[in-house]
Design an enzyme around this catalytic site. Structure first.
Site, short mmCIF file in Angstrom:
data_model
loop_
_atom_site.label_atom_id
_atom_site.label_comp_id
_atom_site.label_asym_id
_atom_site.label_seq_id
_atom_site.Cartn_x
_atom_site.Cartn_y
_atom_site.Cartn_z
N CYS A 119 -20.66 -13.23 -63.95
CA CYS A 119 -20.09 -14.38 -63.26
C CYS A 119 -21.20 -15.44 -63.15
CB CYS A 119 -19.59 -13.93 -61.89
SG CYS A 119 -18.90 -15.27 -60.92
N CYS A 126 -21.71 -27.12 -54.33
CA CYS A 126 -20.39 -27.53 -54.83
C CYS A 126 -19.91 -28.73 -54.02
CB CYS A 126 -19.41 -26.36 -54.66
SG CYS A 126 -17.85 -26.59 -55.54
N CYS A 133 -14.10 -20.82 -48.95
CA CYS A 133 -15.17 -20.48 -49.89
C CYS A 133 -16.54 -20.76 -49.28
CB CYS A 133 -14.99 -21.28 -51.18
SG CYS A 133 -16.29 -20.96 -52.39
N CYS A 353 -16.12 -12.73 -54.89
CA CYS A 353 -15.60 -14.09 -55.09
C CYS A 353 -15.74 -14.90 -53.81
CB CYS A 353 -14.10 -14.07 -55.39
SG CYS A 353 -13.67 -13.10 -56.79
#
Ligand code: SAH
Length: 368
Positions: A119, A126, A133, A353
Site C-alpha cells: 500500500c 492529504c 480518516c 486503512c
C-alpha cells in the site's frame, strides 16, 4: 585571487531512481557517452536498478570499471531511509520512510496466502479531510515525487530481501496509502509507468489498483494514461451524508462521480471498478443504504469492498456491528455484486486503512 585548480566542482549527485528513460538520456550524454550508446547504457542501468535491485554502481558488472567510477561520482541510487518499521501480529509490516528533505510518509505491506500487497502513499499528508480518516487530520505537506513513489516499492523489495528471489511476495500494489493520487496525477503516472515497464519493476497493470476519493475531472485521464484498476471511495449513497464524510463530494457529487465511473475506460466485467464503502455505525450502514447503493450503481461493472471502520485516537465514529455488516453485504451480494468485507490488517500497529499518518508538518512561512 587564484582558485585551486584541483577543487572539485560542487555538483549535487543525481538520483537515477524515478527518471524515465527520456529523462535519463541527457544525463548520460552529459557524461560524454556517445549518442548511439545512450539507449543501451540506460537499459543496462535500468536492469541493475529495477530488476536486480542493486544500490551501488560498483555491482553493475557488465559495465566497464571506468564508466562505473564516473557513474558513482555523478549519480546515486539512494533510497529513502526507513525511519521506523513495525510488524503486526498478523504479519503486516509498516515502514515510515524519510525522504531527502526529512519529510515522512508510510508504506504498508500486507502478506496474504496467494499474494502480497504493498500500500503506497502518493502525498505527505492529504487535502481531503475525510471525517473518518486519520491521514485527513494531517494537512497536506507536499506531493511525493515519482522517485519517492517508485522507491517505496524498492525499499519494500529490499526489506523483504526478494530481488533475486523467484518466488516473490510483493505481487500487487494499491495506491491507497497517504494522499489522493489523482491530486498528484503527473508524478503518480510517471511512477506507475516505471513500475509497470517490463524493463522497470515489471508489475502488470492488472496487479495495480489506484484509489480515488472522486477527483472526477482526472478520472478519464487516469483510465487512458495510467490504465490500472480503479477503486473509488464511495462511502455514502446520499449527497447529504457524503458531503459530510467525504467533503470532496461538495465539489463532485455522487451523480457526477458515478457518471465518470460509467465512462471509465476499460471498465468491464473482467475489470470491475471497486467501490470502497467504510462501515460507520448509524451513519451509512442501514439496509436502506444498501438497497440505494445497488440502485445507484446499476449498470456499472463493479464490486463493493466493505471496509470495517478502523478507529484512531479521537475518531468521531464507531465501526458498524458485525451482524449489520453481514446484512448489508447480503443485500449487495443478492443484487449480483461481489461484496467482500475487507479483513482489517495491521490494526495493532495503526497500519490499517485510514490509520496512516506521519508527524511531518508543513513548514510555516515564518520558518522558511
Ligand atoms: N485518497 C484516496 C486514497 C486513500 S485509499 C482515496 O480516498 O481513495 C484509503 C482507503 O481507506 C479509502 O477508501 C479511505 O476512504 C479508506 N479509509 C480511510 N479511513 C478509514 C478508516 N478509518 N477505516 C476504514 N477505511 C478508511
Amino acid at each position: 585571487m587564484q582558485i585551486a585548480s584541483n577543487a572539485a566542482p560542487v555538483t549535487a549527485q543525481i538520483n537515477l531512481i524515478g527518471l524515465s528513460r527520456a529523462e535519463l538520456a541527457p544525463h548520460l550524454l552529459g557524461l560524454g557517452i556517445p549518442e548511439n550508446q545512450v539507449k543501451m547504457r540506460a537499459q543496462q542501468i535500468w536492469h541493475w536498478m529495477y530488476f536486480r535491485g542493486v544500490q551501488t554502481f560498483s555491482e553493475m558488472s557488465n559495465i566497464s570499471k571506468d564508466l562505473r567510477t564516473l557513474f558513482e561520482a555523478r549519480f546515486t541510487l539512494a533510497r529513502p531511509e526507513i525511519s521506523s518499521e513495525q510488524i503486526s501480529k498478523d504479519g503486516t509490516r509498516k515502514w515510515l520512510m524519510r525522504f531527502a528533505d526529512g519529510k515522512e510518509a508510510e508504506t504498508v505491506f500486507i502478506p496474504e496466502d496467494e499474494r502480497g500487497t504493498l500500500c503506497v502513499s502518493s502525498q505527505v499528508g492529504c487535502t481531503l479531510n475525510c471525517k473518518f480518516c486519520h491521514t485527513g487530520t494531517q494537512l497536506l505537506v507536499r506531493n511525493l515525487t515519482p522517485a519517492e513513489i517508485v522507491a517505496q516499492m524498492m525499499v519494500a523489495r529490499d526489506a523483504l530481501d526478494e530481488w533475486q528471489s523467484e518466488d516473490r511476495h510483493l505481487t500487487n500494489i494499491v495506491m491507497m496509502g497517504m494522499g489522493e493520487p489523482l491530486y498528484n496525477f503527473d508524478n503518480v503516472k510517471a511512477a506507475l509507468h516505471i513500475v509497470m515497464d517490463n524493463e522497470g519493476l515489471s508489475l502488470s497493470r492488472r496487479r495495480i489498483t489506484l484509489s480515488t476519493a472522486g477527483v472526477v475531472p482526472m478520472m478519464a485521464r487516469c483510465g487512458a494514461e495510467i490504465g490500472t484498476n480503479l477503486a473509488v471511495s464511495l462511502h455514502a449513497v446520499r449527497d447529504e451524508i457524503r458531503d459530510e464524510i467525504v467533503p470532496i463530494n461538495r465539489k463532485y457529487p455522487i451523480a457526477e462521480l458515478l457518471a465518470a465511473c460509467r465512462a471509465y475506460p476499460g471498465a468491464s466485467n473482467a475489470r470491475r471498478i471497486t467501490f470502497e464503502y467504510v462501515m460507520l455505525k448509524g451513519v451509512n450502514d442501514s439496509l436502506a443504504d444498501a438497497r440505494e447503493l445497488v440502485r445507484i450503481i446499476a449498470g456499472i461493472p463493479a464490486k463493493i469492498n466493505l471496509i470495517p471502520f478502523n478507529a484512531w485516537p479521537g475518531a468521531p465514529y464507531e465501526c458498524s456491528d458485525w451482524s449489520q455488516i453481514e446484512k448489508f453485504a447480503e443485500i449487495v451480494n443478492r443484487a449480483g455484486y461481489a461484496s467482500p468485507v475487507r479483513t482489517p490488517r495491521g490494526r495493532d500497529i495503526m497500519a490499517a486503512c485510514g490509520q496512516l499518518k506521519s508527524d511531518s508538518e508543513r513548514a510555516r512561512k515564518s520558518a522558511l
